[in-house]
Design a protein around this motif. Structure first.
Motif, short mmCIF file in Angstrom:
data_model
loop_
_atom_site.label_atom_id
_atom_site.label_comp_id
_atom_site.label_asym_id
_atom_site.label_seq_id
_atom_site.Cartn_x
_atom_site.Cartn_y
_atom_site.Cartn_z
N SER A 146 -2.18 -10.12 -12.08
CA SER A 146 -2.53 -10.51 -13.44
C SER A 146 -3.78 -11.39 -13.47
O SER A 146 -4.68 -11.20 -14.30
N ASP A 147 -3.85 -12.35 -12.55
CA ASP A 147 -5.02 -13.22 -12.46
C ASP A 147 -6.28 -12.42 -12.15
O ASP A 147 -7.35 -12.69 -12.71
N THR A 171 7.21 -11.73 -7.59
CA THR A 171 6.77 -12.55 -8.72
C THR A 171 5.38 -13.11 -8.47
O THR A 171 4.51 -13.07 -9.35
N GLN A 172 5.15 -13.62 -7.28
CA GLN A 172 3.84 -14.19 -6.95
C GLN A 172 2.77 -13.10 -6.91
O GLN A 172 1.65 -13.30 -7.40
N LEU A 173 3.09 -11.96 -6.34
CA LEU A 173 2.13 -10.86 -6.27
C LEU A 173 1.75 -10.36 -7.66
O LEU A 173 0.58 -10.03 -7.92
N PHE A 204 2.48 -9.86 2.69
CA PHE A 204 2.33 -10.86 1.63
C PHE A 204 1.16 -11.79 1.94
O PHE A 204 0.35 -12.09 1.05
N GLN A 205 1.06 -12.23 3.17
CA GLN A 205 -0.04 -13.13 3.55
C GLN A 205 -1.40 -12.46 3.41
O GLN A 205 -2.37 -13.09 2.98
N ALA A 206 -1.48 -11.17 3.73
CA ALA A 206 -2.74 -10.43 3.57
C ALA A 206 -3.11 -10.35 2.09
O ALA A 206 -4.28 -10.52 1.72
N ALA A 207 -2.12 -10.10 1.24
CA ALA A 207 -2.37 -10.04 -0.20
C ALA A 207 -2.82 -11.40 -0.72
O ALA A 207 -3.75 -11.50 -1.53
N GLN A 261 -5.57 -3.62 -3.41
CA GLN A 261 -4.94 -2.74 -2.44
C GLN A 261 -3.92 -3.51 -1.60
O GLN A 261 -2.82 -3.03 -1.34
N GLN A 262 -4.30 -4.72 -1.18
CA GLN A 262 -3.37 -5.53 -0.38
C GLN A 262 -2.14 -5.93 -1.19
O GLN A 262 -1.03 -5.96 -0.67
N ILE A 263 -2.34 -6.22 -2.46
CA ILE A 263 -1.21 -6.56 -3.33
C ILE A 263 -0.29 -5.36 -3.47
O ILE A 263 0.94 -5.49 -3.36
N GLU A 264 -0.86 -4.18 -3.72
CA GLU A 264 -0.03 -2.97 -3.85
C GLU A 264 0.76 -2.71 -2.57
O GLU A 264 1.95 -2.37 -2.64
#
Length: 87
Positions: A73-74, A66-68, A11-14, A51-54
């Motif tokens: 989206s942003d 939810t945050q990811l 999560f922190q990387a994303a 990629q980090q989000i995925e």
């Protein structure tokens, strides 16, 4: 415990990737001489953030998910804005 730590690290990387993409976007000077270089840098940052989000979504808690999703989206809005400008 390692699972939780990996989930938090993902999560922190994303989150960091998202912030770096936002920073790259804010640095794009649309009428400057290095616009092409800035755009290429932005593209790389956005792709890395996606990629980090995925990766983070694979292990995310509901709150993190939810945050990811918001980050994703942003980033899509940011990409659309850049594409609209280029048209």
């Amino acid at each position: 415990m390692p699972y939780h730590k990996n989930k938090q690290q993902a999560f922190q990387a994303a989150q960091q990737g998202y912030e770096q993409a936002q920073d790259a976007y804010s640095e794009v000077v649309k009428d400057g001489g290095s616009y092409g270089q800035q755009l290429a840098h932005l593209k790389n940052e956005v792709n890395e953030a996606y990629q980090q989000i995925e990766n983070a979504l694979e292990t995310a808690s509901e709150h993190q998910r939810t945050q990811l999703e918001k980050y994703r989206s942003d980033l899509q809005s940011l990409v659309q804005e850049v594409n609209d400008y280029q048209d």
